[in-house]
Design an enzyme around this catalytic site. Sequence first.
Site, short mmCIF file in Angstrom:
data_model
loop_
_atom_site.label_atom_id
_atom_site.label_comp_id
_atom_site.label_asym_id
_atom_site.label_seq_id
_atom_site.Cartn_x
_atom_site.Cartn_y
_atom_site.Cartn_z
N ASP A 290 -31.72 135.37 -48.00
CA ASP A 290 -30.83 135.80 -49.08
C ASP A 290 -29.68 136.65 -48.57
O ASP A 290 -28.57 136.60 -49.12
CB ASP A 290 -31.62 136.58 -50.13
CG ASP A 290 -32.39 135.66 -51.05
OD1 ASP A 290 -32.45 134.45 -50.76
OD2 ASP A 290 -32.93 136.14 -52.07
N CYS B 163 -40.22 135.80 -46.97
CA CYS B 163 -39.05 136.27 -47.72
C CYS B 163 -39.01 135.70 -49.13
O CYS B 163 -39.47 134.59 -49.39
CB CYS B 163 -37.76 135.89 -46.98
SG CYS B 163 -37.53 136.79 -45.43
N ASP B 164 -38.47 136.52 -50.00
CA ASP B 164 -38.07 136.25 -51.36
C ASP B 164 -38.70 135.03 -52.04
O ASP B 164 -39.82 135.10 -52.53
CB ASP B 164 -36.54 136.17 -51.41
CG ASP B 164 -35.92 137.52 -51.06
OD1 ASP B 164 -36.15 137.96 -49.94
OD2 ASP B 164 -35.25 138.12 -51.89
N CYS C 181 -36.65 142.47 -44.68
CA CYS C 181 -35.81 143.68 -44.66
C CYS C 181 -36.58 144.91 -45.11
O CYS C 181 -37.37 144.87 -46.06
CB CYS C 181 -34.57 143.46 -45.50
SG CYS C 181 -33.50 142.16 -44.85
N GLU D 284 -28.33 136.10 -56.73
CA GLU D 284 -28.45 137.54 -56.57
C GLU D 284 -27.05 138.10 -56.34
O GLU D 284 -26.23 137.50 -55.64
CB GLU D 284 -29.30 137.88 -55.34
CG GLU D 284 -30.78 137.76 -55.58
CD GLU D 284 -31.59 138.27 -54.40
OE1 GLU D 284 -32.81 138.31 -54.53
OE2 GLU D 284 -31.00 138.62 -53.36
N SER E 131 -30.38 141.67 -56.26
CA SER E 131 -31.26 141.81 -55.12
C SER E 131 -32.24 142.95 -55.34
O SER E 131 -31.95 143.90 -56.09
CB SER E 131 -30.43 142.08 -53.86
OG SER E 131 -31.24 142.53 -52.81
#
Length: 555
Positions: A78, A119-120, A195, A444, A470
């Site tokens: 992202d 991730c996401d 992250c 996002e 985000s």
Amino acid sequence: MKSDVIKKGIERAPHRSLLHALGCTTADMQKPFVGIVNSFSEIVPGHMHLRTIAESVKNGVRAGGGVPFEVNTIAVCDGIAMNHPGMKYSLPSRELIADSVEIVGSAHAFDALVFIPNCDKIIPGMIMGALRLNIPSIFISGGPMLRGYLPTEKGTSKIDLNSVFEGVGKVAAGKMTEKELAELEELACPGCGSCAGMFTANTMNCLMEALGIALPGNGTIPAVDSRRRKLAETAGEQIMKLHAAGFKPRDIINEDSLHNALTVDMALGGSTNSVLHLTAIAHEAGVDFPLARINEISEATPQLCYLRPAGPYHIEDLDRAGGISAVMKELKDLLRLKAKTVSGKSVSGVVAAGKVADRDVIRTKANAYAPRGGLAVLFGNIAPDGSVVKRSAVAPEMMKHQGPARVFDSEEDATQAIIRGSIKSGEVLVIRYEGPRGGPGMREMLTPTSLLAGMGMDKEVALITDGRFSGATRGAAIGHVSPEAADRGPIAAIADGDIIKIDIPNFRIAVDLTSREISRRLAKVAKFEPKIKSGYLRRYAENVSSASTGAVFQG
């Protein structure tokens, strides 16, 4: 075994021939076949080390008596996709991942699955696929990235990716030089992993523990820590026990586990995207989970952690403090303790093993950072079906706010207005036609919120959108406004200068217009014309549901 359909009987000789081509032995044909669903990618920092995790998982599967086969899904970063057309593909990739899991798992008749996301959208996509297949499954993430460090005249600052996004705003406001930004960008992300803050990826990795589909430590052990590889091998061994017991995802994910996940989410101050993903997971599991229930759980759950982007702590601090098991121990009287987990223990067993090692990072309920949870769902004539805000990241002076609307029909237009310095204190930015269908893809929008924060305007300006934000966003940023503008939701009727009233403590968001005036304006709104008329995004826009129901495929 389910895999017998590809390895047993004379009519399966051709199948066995192909399996022999893979290196399988005759003895392997008597063992369970385990799919290792890996989202490894060399373009996603959170995933670039997942081959190592997969090797550890395979070792565990072999030790447990199974035969591992690694397969792959796509992954979108992202951060790299942010603020350009690539972000339109991020949320839609969740549906493709769920579909690909269903396809590869069914086509190859695996007996069990180990999922390796980080991730996401990859995490919920894999969970949705696991629920469809409903064969023994366990999740092991790649773990969080370590934070970075920036030497300054006042000492060393702890930084992360969000620091860089906000740095862009500081440069635009003349508060930072481009040279300083260049130094920041090189130091903020020191290596592999998701992250470093309580952004969406780490929120979901932590919530996998609360859902019961991942082992303790999944959400917080750093990516570079040797404990991560040990946990991966343990997951490989544990999947064989789950297979032997016939323990499946639908035995785990239900109303109780979703309640636990949202309770932990509120205590952590997690990403607003968790609402979108948990709603979609509930839909896939056949569990009714209306948005109003989120406020019920939030009101009953104090915020025990103050993590980035709202506070000073990173995921590595949460790990050092005891991790998710320790958070759950503090919340034990709010959890459904009989819920099952892939560890072989109920939630009560996981809670019993939890231990808090740092009372600044994980507080008691009596000394909580806030008496209520980190997320809230707002309703009103702008958002009859709801909207979501990360209230733990909203400044106290912005919890109640009213001001004139500044309306933009795309993220790009809003971003340029912010950079030009044309946004005035007290205004409410409205970014519309960025929803699941209107975007398409419900981008996002970390860039506009980070610009405002970097300029120091996050305590002066609110932002509402039918798109989303985000997990790294902070400020009065209210997303998921439903119905969206593309579906003639009331947000499409707002005009520059209309007074918008935001009351987060009382879960309200409204424009100072009568229902008759809103209807009159909507009647004049031109029929929505899709921005993209070909390819996957066209099909996505035609089939996606409202954000209020998880933005899932309807057909």
